[in-house]
Design an enzyme around this catalytic site. Structure first.
Site, PDB file in Angstrom:
ATOM      1  N   LYS A   1      33.501  50.623  45.265  1.00  0.00           N
ATOM      2  CA  LYS A   1      33.709  51.187  43.933  1.00  0.00           C
ATOM      3  C   LYS A   1      32.439  51.883  43.449  1.00  0.00           C
ATOM      4  O   LYS A   1      32.011  52.830  44.061  1.00  0.00           O
ATOM      5  CB  LYS A   1      34.205  50.077  43.002  1.00  0.00           C
ATOM      6  CG  LYS A   1      35.277  49.152  43.646  1.00  0.00           C
ATOM      7  CD  LYS A   1      36.584  49.862  43.927  1.00  0.00           C
ATOM      8  CE  LYS A   1      37.536  49.046  44.798  1.00  0.00           C
ATOM      9  NZ  LYS A   1      37.839  47.697  44.327  1.00  0.00           N
TER      10      LYS A   1
ATOM     11  N   TYR B   1      41.099  40.316  39.908  1.00  0.00           N
ATOM     12  CA  TYR B   1      41.534  41.360  40.835  1.00  0.00           C
ATOM     13  C   TYR B   1      42.699  40.829  41.685  1.00  0.00           C
ATOM     14  O   TYR B   1      42.641  39.698  42.194  1.00  0.00           O
ATOM     15  CB  TYR B   1      40.339  41.744  41.716  1.00  0.00           C
ATOM     16  CG  TYR B   1      40.661  42.747  42.782  1.00  0.00           C
ATOM     17  CD1 TYR B   1      40.981  44.065  42.455  1.00  0.00           C
ATOM     18  CD2 TYR B   1      40.653  42.395  44.126  1.00  0.00           C
ATOM     19  CE1 TYR B   1      41.278  44.995  43.435  1.00  0.00           C
ATOM     20  CE2 TYR B   1      40.945  43.322  45.116  1.00  0.00           C
ATOM     21  CZ  TYR B   1      41.260  44.615  44.769  1.00  0.00           C
ATOM     22  OH  TYR B   1      41.555  45.530  45.739  1.00  0.00           O
TER      23      TYR B   1
HETATM   24  C1  LIG Z   1      38.305  46.522  44.907  1.00  0.00           C
HETATM   25  C2  LIG Z   1      37.918  45.209  44.360  1.00  0.00           C
HETATM   26  C3  LIG Z   1      37.758  44.103  45.205  1.00  0.00           C
HETATM   27  C4  LIG Z   1      38.059  44.153  46.686  1.00  0.00           C
HETATM   28  O1  LIG Z   1      37.183  44.995  47.374  1.00  0.00           O
HETATM   29  P1  LIG Z   1      37.590  45.827  48.686  1.00  0.00           P
HETATM   30  O2  LIG Z   1      36.330  46.591  48.968  1.00  0.00           O
HETATM   31  O3  LIG Z   1      38.745  46.694  48.332  1.00  0.00           O
HETATM   32  O4  LIG Z   1      37.930  44.860  49.754  1.00  0.00           O
HETATM   33  C5  LIG Z   1      37.366  42.903  44.622  1.00  0.00           C
HETATM   34  N1  LIG Z   1      37.133  42.796  43.302  1.00  0.00           N
HETATM   35  C6  LIG Z   1      37.287  43.850  42.462  1.00  0.00           C
HETATM   36  C7  LIG Z   1      37.021  43.665  41.011  1.00  0.00           C
HETATM   37  C8  LIG Z   1      37.683  45.081  42.963  1.00  0.00           C
HETATM   38  O5  LIG Z   1      37.848  46.105  42.129  1.00  0.00           O
END
Ligand SMILES: *Cc1c(COP(=O)(O)O)cnc(C)c1O
Length: 385
Positions: free
Chosen positions: A202, A105
């Site tokens: 997510k 990421y």
């Molecule tokens: C979005 C995401 C993050 C970071 O998370 P946030 O809630 O945006 O701080 C880390 N790892 C993955 C795989 C992500 O999709």
């Protein structure tokens, strides 16, 4: 009476773990304890909560539930996925090294390459699909290997158990970012991971209305450390955010089933479309990680990436001109999203080993009617591809 049991099925745990009716009023849903402090019956005595950075009952409910879903003894919630990643990495000391999966990421790469590097923590991008090479080329300063599977945005599959074995042989810790699969599809602790991290923003939250992060572990010492850091650093989620995340997680199982079946429908169209040069989806039998995905995941997920023949210009147009797929960063919500990783989520990786192809489009397939989603993408490809 505790209504949850560790032997309960996934959906039962999602609905009940940590969510006994509230003791005073019997409220069936854990209330939003919107308070910064808690009255104490006597000096030096408290009822389990003192100050809301240290602990809040709404947060406890969320932490207990998510830990149960990952099959973990310990769960610690954070204000965002990045706050969770940051807190996990604080166990590193100057001179230590992180082996970072080479399709990580973008925000994780930025945190490690721009922030931790200042504190003399090194890193290198590693191809974790080759556990043998990881073993052969092991850097003795490596204390943490950071793994994502499926990766973002190339949807590469990494064999968690194989990497865990190498990492443990060298006395290091394996962290798995399980955001893309969610605990419904994949439980890395059971495969040998030492800690699991999530952006609950997510799939776990699932409705694109709250930002959060979470760490699960069975390592009691690391958990105690993380709990200390959670309070000391203070990147904690508020009670309203914990409530929203907990509400989202109740439907994680049914949502994931639909995300997966809708993704399959989208993939079936994409593989036959003449404007598409390559479809990246672990559910495809010709995907190099298909067999590993089939063995370590319950299904193949709702994320699909594909490359278009017309290059970067066409990719950017298609990403911007769908009706139902909203052009936006993020993923895992009930509504479908589309993005161009090279310019959007992965811009910070440009020029590095983590750079992604510029004709790549990533979609987060939502739970709308499958035929509508297929039509939407097809018309954009027909028109612009
Ligand atoms: C979005 C995401 C993050 C970071 O998370 P946030 O809630 O945006 O701080 C880390 N790892 C993955 C795989 C992500 O999709």
């Amino acid at each position: 009476m505790a209504v949850d049991r560790p032997s309960d099925g996934f959906e039962t745990r999602a609905l009940h773990a940590g969510q006994d009716p509230e003791r005073v009023t019997g409220a069936v849903i854990p209330p939003i304890f919107q308070t910064s402090t808690f009255a104490q019956p006597a000096v030096g005595e408290h009822l389990g909560y003192e100050y809301a950075r240290t602990g809040n009952p709404t947060r406890t409910a969320l932490e207990t539930c998510l830990a149960a879903l990952e099959g973990a003894d310990h769960g610690i919630a954070f204000a965002s996925g990045m706050a969770a990643c940051d807190t996990l990495l604080r166990r590193l000391r100057p001179g230590d090294h992180i082996g970072l999966g080479d399709d990580a990421y973008g925000g994780t790469y930025r945190l490690i390459s721009a922030i931790f590097s200042v504190h003399d923590v090194g890193h290198s991008a590693v191809d974790l699909t080759d556990a043998k090479a990881l073993d052969t080329n092991w850097n003795p300063a490596t204390q943490i290997v950071w793994l994502e599977t499926p990766t973002n945005p190339l949807l590469t599959i990494v064999d968690i158990a194989a990497v865990a074995e190498v990492v443990h042989k060298h006395g290091a810790k394996l962290v798995v970012d399980n955001t893309f699969a969610s605990p419904y599809l994949q439980q890395p602790l059971a495969l040998g991971a030492d800690a699991v991290v999530h952006s609950t923003t997510k799939y776990i939250g699932g409705h694109s209305d709250v930002v959060g992060g979470f760490v699960a572990t069975n390592d009691a010492e690391w958990a105690a450390d993380l709990r200390y850091l959670q309070n000391a650093i203070g990147a904690v989620p508020g009670p309203q955010d914990c409530f929203l995340t907990l509400r989202g997680v109740k439907t994680l199982g049914v949502r994931m089933d639909r995300h997966c079946s809708n993704a399959r429908a989208v993939v079936d169209m994409l593989v036959d479309h003449p404007a598409v040069s390559k479809v990246l989806y672990p559910g495809l039998p010709n995907h190099p990680g298909h067999d590993i995905a089939a063995s370590q995941m319950a299904d193949f997920g709702g994320m699909v990436s594909f490359r278009v023949k017309g290059g970067v210009g066409v990719a950017m147009k298609i990403a911007a001109e769908c009706r139902l797929f909203t052009l936006a960063e993020s993923l895992g919500g009930v509504e479908s999203l589309i993005e161009h990783p090279g310019v959007m989520t992965h811009a910070s990786a440009a020029g590095s080993a983590l750079e992604v192809p510029d004709d790549l489009i990533r979609v987060s397939v939502g739970i709308e009617t499958a035929a509508d989603l297929v039509d939407d993408l097809r018309q954009a490809l027909d028109r612009l591809g």
